[in-house]
Design a protein around this motif. Structure first.
Motif: not given
Length: 96
Positions: A33-47, A64-78
């Motif tokens: 279903l997903c591209t490698v990039s899409e999967l990595r993004s979902m895996e990172q957000r879940f981590e 630890r994850t290399g996620a951006s502060s924006a990604t971490i913030s968005r996940v935290n809001r969720s």
């Protein structure tokens, strides 16, 4: 050809996901279903969500994850204001 509306398309995907029986079937389905990039993004957000749920701070998660502060913030809001999906999954995973 029958035109499928946006809602029906979403429902079809979620119903398909519910048909998966085990981890290998999930892996195979999402690989198709997903591209490698899409999967990595979902895996990172879940981590990130998991680490936030465990109480880890932003800077440690970023390192630890290399996620951006924006990604971490968005996940935290969720986690805080979302539909509760992360909480349901984490609670079920902890029961096992």
């Amino acid at each position: 050809m029958v035109k499928i509306g946006k809602k029906e398309k979403s429902e079809l995907l979620y119903k398909a996901i519910l048909q998966l029986k085990d981890e290998q079937e999930c892996y195979d389905f999402f690989q198709d279903l997903c591209t490698v990039s899409e999967l990595r993004s979902m895996e990172q957000r879940f981590e990130v969500a998991s680490l936030l749920d465990d109480g880890m701070i932003y800077n440690d998660i970023l390192e630890r994850t290399g996620a951006s502060s924006a990604t971490i913030s968005r996940v935290n809001r969720s986690l805080s204001y979302g539909a509760g999906g992360y909480a349901k999954v984490f609670a079920r995973m902890k029961r096992r």
